[in-house]
Design a protein around this motif. Structure first.
Motif, PDB file in Angstrom:
ATOM      1  N   UNK A 189       0.841  -1.190   0.000  1.00 48.48           N
ATOM      2  CA  UNK A 189       0.000   0.000   0.000  1.00 48.48           C
ATOM      3  C   UNK A 189       0.883   1.250   0.000  1.00 48.48           C
ATOM      4  N   UNK A 190       0.287   2.408   0.195  1.00 54.09           N
ATOM      5  CA  UNK A 190       1.052   3.655   0.132  1.00 54.09           C
ATOM      6  C   UNK A 190       2.020   3.836   1.293  1.00 54.09           C
ATOM      7  N   UNK A 191       1.889   2.993   2.326  1.00 62.87           N
ATOM      8  CA  UNK A 191       2.822   3.029   3.462  1.00 62.87           C
ATOM      9  C   UNK A 191       3.832   1.887   3.384  1.00 62.87           C
ATOM     10  N   UNK A 192       3.885   1.236   2.245  1.00 63.45           N
ATOM     11  CA  UNK A 192       4.788   0.114   1.972  1.00 63.45           C
ATOM     12  C   UNK A 192       4.427  -1.140   2.777  1.00 63.45           C
ATOM     13  N   UNK A 193       3.228  -1.191   3.321  1.00 59.92           N
ATOM     14  CA  UNK A 193       2.751  -2.389   4.002  1.00 59.92           C
ATOM     15  C   UNK A 193       2.170  -3.357   2.978  1.00 59.92           C
ATOM     16  N   UNK A 194       2.405  -4.645   3.195  1.00 59.40           N
ATOM     17  CA  UNK A 194       1.848  -5.661   2.313  1.00 59.40           C
ATOM     18  C   UNK A 194       0.419  -5.953   2.741  1.00 59.40           C
ATOM     19  N   UNK A 195      -0.545  -5.754   1.824  1.00 50.92           N
ATOM     20  CA  UNK A 195      -1.958  -5.976   2.149  1.00 50.92           C
ATOM     21  C   UNK A 195      -2.579  -6.926   1.123  1.00 50.92           C
ATOM     22  N   UNK A 196      -3.548  -7.720   1.580  1.00 50.00           N
ATOM     23  CA  UNK A 196      -4.257  -8.640   0.707  1.00 50.00           C
ATOM     24  C   UNK A 196      -5.425  -7.924   0.045  1.00 50.00           C
ATOM     25  N   UNK A 197      -5.444  -7.914  -1.279  1.00 43.62           N
ATOM     26  CA  UNK A 197      -6.588  -7.365  -2.004  1.00 43.62           C
ATOM     27  C   UNK A 197      -7.739  -8.356  -1.945  1.00 43.62           C
ATOM     28  N   UNK A 198      -8.971  -7.858  -1.997  1.00 38.78           N
ATOM     29  CA  UNK A 198     -10.090  -8.803  -2.083  1.00 38.78           C
ATOM     30  C   UNK A 198     -10.378  -9.139  -3.548  1.00 38.78           C
TER      31      UNK A 198
END
Length: 575
Positions: free
Chosen positions: A313-322
């Protein structure tokens, strides 16, 4: 516990000499030690749902075993001979990593061959989309995959495909079920004609890989491909036989497989559920991505038809898209590529489902293509391709992490979709953007749509009754207001009636009947309820939306949408 007479009548049939000794012993043991389990095993026949037939592997009419699958296969054999009289019939069979999938696949092959039907049987486990491709490639009349997709380890399943490479749809499904139900177990031909069974492997693999690369590659520069760092997990499933080769041959070299999940294993030992919809399933892949600073995570379910994607994401965190997010990203990417190539003429369409994001309609309108919407299950999107040959299918998806690129495969296909999302990610990175930033830009252009799924597990006979009663209550006592917002429209796909609750006007819907209810609220919120066709669950789908004036406002708007979703869930008491 007293065992009901109708259950005992079924058990006595299974204690006859038609069935083998192991079946007899298992039944006698259940009768004395597990009468409740015996009732679960025989209270109904295992049914075909949205993704074929799935169930626990054990003895009984409501279980997956050589006799229930043998009866299915005998019925399909008889039906094929009726529909294609005088033709040299051919079928293709594939299977996944689950326990007994290989032996059950051989049982199915034996029954087809015993009925004089030519069988192409994969020599080892393969992804489900490769079966759809192989069926068409080999010009078969039908195909079978032994898989229970992302269900727990004790499950297996049986998916039936037709000539076009898609799953069974009306009228063939009802006609075949009627033939199967009219059979008795002593009519099953189990004695194989080995001369009619041909094992297939590398030649089909090559054709499938070449097709996947051709359909999902879009002029991404070689340098951009090399710059994309990918983490991949097959979740102990079949995609490991194909996806590494597809991405390597397509030019993606910075590719890292989660080692603990690389080997096929029907116990799925490192996950609670081998379902990329569940964040926990991709936790090991995301940990590896953080360790090596990867750009993207891709993970597939055991039979490789569902694709999970995680990005920064914009904070460089890895997030799971739905699934809705990956669907709109890939659909927009395809539409843009087709537009650049001058291939959009007004005779194209994309596909979606009634419980997926309404944002698909907005994308289609913007690119002057049609968005066809069908019931849950990719068999309905495949049917669209068959029903509208005058239109060219670009791609399409559903919220449950399924996507299909073009029509070479007529089912959701995590193989081609994996390459497609990497193409999107590589091109975005090369221009200083990212997958997540591209999604936010789409929200500014088409509206910020946020979806959430609640799945309530209700197992067994009592669970099935509870699910049934919930749907009855929602129909007989329709909600007029939810979370302070008035219900504008109620669509009942079982009665095929859409009712405007403001005017009481009713409209007949043309989509086939299904046990689904959809509420539309005055602010554009959409809430759907449906029992799962493959699992003991009732599912609630919530879709909310708002305008997004600027990417800078995305976090604030998302918090507002999340709060709205939670208020709806709380009011409906489905959390």
């Amino acid at each position: 516990m007293n065992i009901r007479k109708e259950i005992l009548d079924q058990v006595n049939i299974w204690l006859s000499p038609i069935f083998d000794t192991a079946t007899h012993e298992a039944l006698k043991n259940m009768m004395t030690t597990a009468p409740a389990e015996l009732e679960e095993s025989f209270y109904k026949n295992l049914e075909f749902g949205t993704g074929g037939m799935r169930g626990v592997m054990a003895v009984g009419t409501n279980r997956i075993n050589k006799y229930t699958l043998g009866k299915n296969t005998q019925g399909i054999s008889d039906y094929l001979k009726t529909v294609f009289p005088g033709e040299d019939l051919k079928v293709a069979i594939a299977y996944d990593c689950r326990h007994n999938s290989d032996t059950l696949a051989k049982v199915v092959a034996d029954v087809f061959s015993a009925n004089g039907i030519k069988v192409f049987l994969f020599s080892a486990l393969r992804p489900t989309p490769e079966l759809s491709f192989a069926l068409k490639y080999l010009k078969c009349h039908a195909g079978i995959v032994l898989t229970a997709s992302h269900n727990p380890p004790e499950y297996n399943g049986y998916k039936v495909y037709w000539q076009d490479g898609g799953q069974l749809v009306p009228p063939q499904d009802a006609e075949i079920i009627k033939v199967i139900e009219d059979l008795t177990y002593d009519q099953i031909k189990f004695e194989a004609n080995e001369d009619l069974i041909e094992y297939i492997d590398t030649a089909i693999d090559k054709a499938f890989i070449d097709s996947s690369i051709a359909n999902a590659s879009f002029d991404t520069p070689a340098a951009a491909k090399k710059e994309l760092k990918i983490v991949y997990t097959p979740l102990h499933g079949t995609s490991v036989t194909v996806i590494p080769d597809v991405l390597a041959q397509a030019g993606y070299s910075d590719f890292h497989i989660v080692p603990e999940q690389a080997e096929p294993n029907g116990d799925f030992p490192t996950v609670k559920s081998p379902n990329p919809e569940e964040p926990e399933a991709l936790s090991m892949a995301m940990a590896l991505a953080n360790k090596i600073d990867a750009d993207i995570v891709i993970g597939t379910d055991p039979d490789s038809d569902r694709l999970g994607v995680a990005v920064r994401d914009n904070h460089h965190n890895m997030i799971l898209l739905n699934g809705n997010q990956t669907m709109v990203l890939m659909t927009h990417f395809l539409l843009e590529q087709w537009k650049k190539a001058g291939k959009i003429t007004g005779k194209e369409f994309v596909g979606s489902t009634i419980v997926s994001t309404p944002m698909m309609m907005e994308l289609a309108t913007a690119y002057d293509v049609e968005c066809k919407v069908g019931l849950t299950g990719f068999k309905w999107i495949a049917k669209m391709i068959k029903d509208f040959p005058e239109l060219k299918f670009i791609g399409g998806g559903e919220e449950s992490f399924g996507f299909m690129v073009g029509d070479a495969v007529r089912d959701k296909d995590a193989v081609a979709a994996s390459l497609l999302i990497c193409e999107l990610a590589a091109q975005a990175k090369a221009k200083g953007s990212s997958v997540y930033k591209e999604l936010l830009v789409l929200y500014t252009e088409y509206g910020f749509y946020k979806e959430y799924l609640v799945s309530l597990v209700r197992k067994g006979i009592e669970g099935a009754q509870e699910i049934k009663q919930t749907m009855i209550d929602l129909r007989e006592n329709p909600l007029k207001e939810i979370a302070g917002l008035r219900v504008v429209m109620l669509e009942d796909y079982q009665s095929s009636i859409a009712k405007n609750l403001f005017t009481d006007e009713e409209e007949t819907m043309t989509i086939p009947k299904s046990n689904v209810l959809i509420y539309y609220l005055e602010d554009g919120t959409k809430i759907a309820a449906r029992p799962s066709g493959t699992e003991p669950k009732i599912k609630f789908y919530v879709s909310v939306n708002d305008t997004l004036e600027s990417v800078a406002d995305a976090e604030a708007v998302e918090r507002m949408l999340d709060a709205k979703i939670q208020s709806i869930i709380t009011e409906l008491k489905i959390n």
